[in-house]
Design an enzyme around this catalytic site. Sequence first.
Site, PDB file in Angstrom:
ATOM      1  N   GLN A  16      -2.079  16.108   9.354  1.00  0.00           N
ATOM      2  CA  GLN A  16      -1.869  16.358   7.399  1.00  0.00           C
ATOM      3  C   GLN A  16      -2.790  15.325   5.780  1.00  0.00           C
ATOM      4  OE1 GLN A  16       2.207  17.099   4.247  1.00  0.00           O
ATOM      5  NE2 GLN A  16       2.574  16.197   6.766  1.00  0.00           N
ATOM      6  N   LYS A  73     -18.557  11.860  21.551  1.00  0.00           N
ATOM      7  CA  LYS A  73     -18.224  10.924  22.782  1.00  0.00           C
ATOM      8  C   LYS A  73     -20.049  11.098  23.838  1.00  0.00           C
ATOM      9  CE  LYS A  73     -13.418   9.697  23.496  1.00  0.00           C
ATOM     10  NZ  LYS A  73     -12.153  10.258  23.506  1.00  0.00           N
ATOM     11  N   PHE A  95      -8.577   8.466  11.244  1.00  0.00           N
ATOM     12  CA  PHE A  95      -7.556   8.655  12.492  1.00  0.00           C
ATOM     13  C   PHE A  95      -7.136   6.950  12.634  1.00  0.00           C
ATOM     14  CE2 PHE A  95     -12.629  10.288  13.206  1.00  0.00           C
ATOM     15  CZ  PHE A  95     -12.240  11.215  13.837  1.00  0.00           C
ATOM     16  N   LYS A 135      -0.416   3.020  14.973  1.00  0.00           N
ATOM     17  CA  LYS A 135      -0.306   4.512  13.903  1.00  0.00           C
ATOM     18  C   LYS A 135       0.753   4.403  13.209  1.00  0.00           C
ATOM     19  CE  LYS A 135      -2.569   5.829  18.069  1.00  0.00           C
ATOM     20  NZ  LYS A 135      -2.873   6.923  19.533  1.00  0.00           N
ATOM     21  N   TYR A 137       2.724   8.246  11.436  1.00  0.00           N
ATOM     22  CA  TYR A 137       3.533   9.466  10.887  1.00  0.00           C
ATOM     23  C   TYR A 137       3.816   9.420   9.792  1.00  0.00           C
ATOM     24  CZ  TYR A 137       0.821  11.745  14.979  1.00  0.00           C
ATOM     25  OH  TYR A 137       0.355  12.611  15.867  1.00  0.00           O
ATOM     26  N   GLU A 138       4.679  10.753   8.968  1.00  0.00           N
ATOM     27  CA  GLU A 138       4.853  10.571   8.077  1.00  0.00           C
ATOM     28  C   GLU A 138       6.045   9.488   7.389  1.00  0.00           C
ATOM     29  OE1 GLU A 138       4.569  12.735   4.918  1.00  0.00           O
ATOM     30  OE2 GLU A 138       6.549  11.331   4.104  1.00  0.00           O
ATOM     31  N   ASP A 167       2.280  11.364   3.951  1.00  0.00           N
ATOM     32  CA  ASP A 167       0.771  12.256   4.718  1.00  0.00           C
ATOM     33  C   ASP A 167       0.306  12.603   2.775  1.00  0.00           C
ATOM     34  OD1 ASP A 167       1.096  11.991   6.674  1.00  0.00           O
ATOM     35  OD2 ASP A 167       1.827  13.488   7.697  1.00  0.00           O
ATOM     36  N   GLY A 244      16.919   7.538 -13.109  1.00  0.00           N
ATOM     37  CA  GLY A 244      15.330   6.997 -15.095  1.00  0.00           C
ATOM     38  C   GLY A 244      16.871   6.467 -16.041  1.00  0.00           C
ATOM     39  N   GLY A 245      16.608   6.230 -17.194  1.00  0.00           N
ATOM     40  CA  GLY A 245      17.203   5.671 -18.552  1.00  0.00           C
ATOM     41  C   GLY A 245      18.168   6.451 -18.269  1.00  0.00           C
ATOM     42  N   GLN A 246      18.734   8.170 -18.330  1.00  0.00           N
ATOM     43  CA  GLN A 246      19.335   8.965 -18.440  1.00  0.00           C
ATOM     44  C   GLN A 246      19.911   9.234 -16.840  1.00  0.00           C
ATOM     45  OE1 GLN A 246      19.048   9.798 -21.762  1.00  0.00           O
ATOM     46  NE2 GLN A 246      16.671   8.987 -22.187  1.00  0.00           N
TER      47      GLN A 246
HETATM   48  C1  LIG Z   1      -1.838  10.487  12.793  1.00  0.00           C
HETATM   49  C2  LIG Z   1      -2.216   9.625  14.605  1.00  0.00           C
HETATM   50  C3  LIG Z   1      -1.122   8.535  14.859  1.00  0.00           C
HETATM   51  C4  LIG Z   1      -2.805  10.620  15.116  1.00  0.00           C
HETATM   52  O1  LIG Z   1      -3.238   9.131  16.937  1.00  0.00           O
HETATM   53  P1  LIG Z   1      -3.803   9.600  17.963  1.00  0.00           P
HETATM   54  O2  LIG Z   1      -3.023  11.038  18.636  1.00  0.00           O
HETATM   55  O3  LIG Z   1      -3.930   9.613  18.592  1.00  0.00           O
HETATM   56  O4  LIG Z   1      -5.253  10.289  17.805  1.00  0.00           O
HETATM   57  P2  LIG Z   1      -6.587   8.849  17.501  1.00  0.00           P
HETATM   58  O5  LIG Z   1      -6.544   9.237  15.712  1.00  0.00           O
HETATM   59  O6  LIG Z   1      -5.585   7.522  17.517  1.00  0.00           O
HETATM   60  O7  LIG Z   1      -7.290   9.507  18.196  1.00  0.00           O
HETATM   61  C5  LIG Z   1      -8.317  10.298  18.032  1.00  0.00           C
HETATM   62  C6  LIG Z   1      -8.535  10.131  19.276  1.00  0.00           C
HETATM   63  O8  LIG Z   1      -9.506  11.425  19.090  1.00  0.00           O
HETATM   64  C7  LIG Z   1     -11.354  11.982  19.167  1.00  0.00           C
HETATM   65  N1  LIG Z   1     -11.883  12.104  18.895  1.00  0.00           N
HETATM   66  C8  LIG Z   1     -11.521  12.006  17.311  1.00  0.00           C
HETATM   67  N2  LIG Z   1     -12.662  12.931  16.657  1.00  0.00           N
HETATM   68  C9  LIG Z   1     -14.109  13.026  17.953  1.00  0.00           C
HETATM   69  C10 LIG Z   1     -15.221  13.639  18.109  1.00  0.00           C
HETATM   70  N3  LIG Z   1     -15.890  14.493  17.693  1.00  0.00           N
HETATM   71  N4  LIG Z   1     -15.525  13.373  19.430  1.00  0.00           N
HETATM   72  C11 LIG Z   1     -15.274  13.243  20.243  1.00  0.00           C
HETATM   73  N5  LIG Z   1     -14.388  12.997  19.800  1.00  0.00           N
HETATM   74  C12 LIG Z   1     -13.635  12.952  19.076  1.00  0.00           C
HETATM   75  C13 LIG Z   1     -11.670   9.693  19.441  1.00  0.00           C
HETATM   76  O9  LIG Z   1     -12.588   9.367  19.776  1.00  0.00           O
HETATM   77  C14 LIG Z   1      -9.828   9.525  19.528  1.00  0.00           C
HETATM   78  O10 LIG Z   1      -9.743   9.594  21.175  1.00  0.00           O
HETATM   79  P3  LIG Z   1      -9.816   7.601  21.652  1.00  0.00           P
HETATM   80  O11 LIG Z   1      -8.772   6.900  21.096  1.00  0.00           O
HETATM   81  O12 LIG Z   1     -10.197   7.908  23.142  1.00  0.00           O
HETATM   82  O13 LIG Z   1     -11.022   6.577  21.169  1.00  0.00           O
HETATM   83  C15 LIG Z   1      -2.864   8.477  14.457  1.00  0.00           C
HETATM   84  O14 LIG Z   1      -4.399   9.542  13.896  1.00  0.00           O
HETATM   85  C16 LIG Z   1      -3.414   7.711  12.931  1.00  0.00           C
HETATM   86  O15 LIG Z   1      -2.223   6.589  12.504  1.00  0.00           O
HETATM   87  N6  LIG Z   1      -4.026   7.484  11.572  1.00  0.00           N
HETATM   88  C17 LIG Z   1      -4.108   7.342  10.571  1.00  0.00           C
HETATM   89  C18 LIG Z   1      -2.316   6.934  10.068  1.00  0.00           C
HETATM   90  C19 LIG Z   1      -2.361   9.066   9.464  1.00  0.00           C
HETATM   91  O16 LIG Z   1      -3.254   9.404   8.663  1.00  0.00           O
HETATM   92  N7  LIG Z   1      -0.738   9.325   9.887  1.00  0.00           N
HETATM   93  C20 LIG Z   1      -0.856  10.932   9.134  1.00  0.00           C
HETATM   94  C21 LIG Z   1      -1.038  12.030   9.994  1.00  0.00           C
HETATM   95  S1  LIG Z   1      -0.667  13.132   9.080  1.00  0.00           S
END
Ligand SMILES: CC(C)(COP(=O)(O)OP(=O)(O)OC[C@H]1O[C@@H](n2cnc3c(N)ncnc32)[C@H](O)[C@@H]1OP(=O)(O)O)[C@@H](O)C(=O)NCCC(=O)NCCS
Length: 423
Positions: A16, A73, A95, A135, A137-138, A167, A244-246
Amino acid sequence: MEALKGVRILDMTHVQAGPTCSQLLAWMGADVIKFENPQGDATRGQLRDVPNADSLYFTMLNCNKRSITVNMKSAEGKQVFVDLLKKCDIIMENFGPGVLDRFGFTWEKIHELNPKIVMGSIKGFGSSGPYADFKAYENVAQAMGGAMSTTGVPDGPPFVTGAQIGDSGTGLHLAIGLLAALRQADRTGKGQYVEVAMMDGVMNLCRVKFRDHQRLMRGDMPEYSVPTYKGMGEVPRAGNDSGGGQLGNAIHCKPHGANDWLYIVVQEAVWEPLAKRIGPDLGIPDLATDARFAAIGERRKNQQLMWTLIKKFAEKHTKRELMAILNPLDVPCGPIMSTQDLANDEHVHGRDMWVELDHPQRGKWWNVGMPIKLSASPAVIRRSPTLGEHTDEVLKEVLGYDQARINSLRSAGAFSVPPKKAA
Ligand SMILES: CC(C)(COP(=O)(O)OP(=O)(O)OC[C@H]1O[C@@H](n2cnc3c(N)ncnc32)[C@H](O)[C@@H]1OP(=O)(O)O)[C@@H](O)C(=O)NCCC(=O)NCCS
């Protein structure tokens, strides 16, 4: 869609936070190329309501983008990435920590390959400090940025807010940073790295709570309806207080259902007309001159009683009736609107904030519209792309690849899911 015409974005964002940002930039006219893992953004399949169709989670955050799938990859996939990098003005990603580095593309490397490119990066906690490797999330961001500890009532648990400040809020912050960096790059020819941490973004949105945090060192906070005192240390949860102030609060109205509430701000300037209007009905004809409420300081001290009186008056009216009574008195107020209320609201439709779209997999659906209205660059909202819908188009049009080259890259696995490693 003229404002960002000619700006091309290599959009590696998912879920998101990042897609919120790139969707806004697309609505301002940027050519957003969603560079997807061949498995697709995980949200395509999350919370599905229609079998085998991209979920609303995905479609509502990825409009007006082109989708290309590339296997990062594989050596061939990495070459496509490098070629695209050289043709784009912005690259953005959210990521988990270290993912792009593991692909071999640090910011330094990206900057070397295209010195003018601006790179946007969202992380839970940024790239430095003790939390950098985590890592997020929201709700993790809401928990750690101060929002949860200040939302709810003092004797209840902390609450998350429905607005996705961790997010989508971070996505908005990133959009501002990217546009500023783009302007600098246009002037200097040099790109830069723009980082927004979700925790920082939430703290920014909780700025007024940090105002109150410091005020507590000097005294109590009389506008709060819950107890506060000098040296309290942490800002308490204060229900629906205005912040706020109100003075402000949500008032339950007839027929007292879950969303039969009106939020009312008793702005200083409106107390007298408000008191004159409600006083006689409450059997207090002199309410406007009552010393307990006449001055703002007194009203703050006696706010519980003031709210009790307003609630009593509200009991006989629906939220819309009460709004109709208060609007002519210039009392700032608004009904608590459910998603159903909003989806059917004339004002919302009139402002193109609930927009009907069509999709080849799911048919008709609705998206929330573009909240930023540019007079000379109105947004035209188009459906989200299916997975890899524009792979060939982008390779040909942006990179100038011919069909033979595309076929050979395809057979080498550049656009498909990497084979599973043997156990
Ligand atoms: C949201 C989050 C927790 C998700 O975690 P996740 O599902 O484990 O995903 P990651 O971003 O860590 O990893 C993505 C994986 O997809 C793989 N990937 C992504 N794009 C790719 C592509 N084009 N080709 C091949 N592999 C790909 C990456 O290599 C990675 O795998 P790896 O761990 O083997 O290297 C994490 O991305 C994060 O903390 N992001 C930053 C904070 C954020 O934006 N959070 C809010 C999300 S709304």
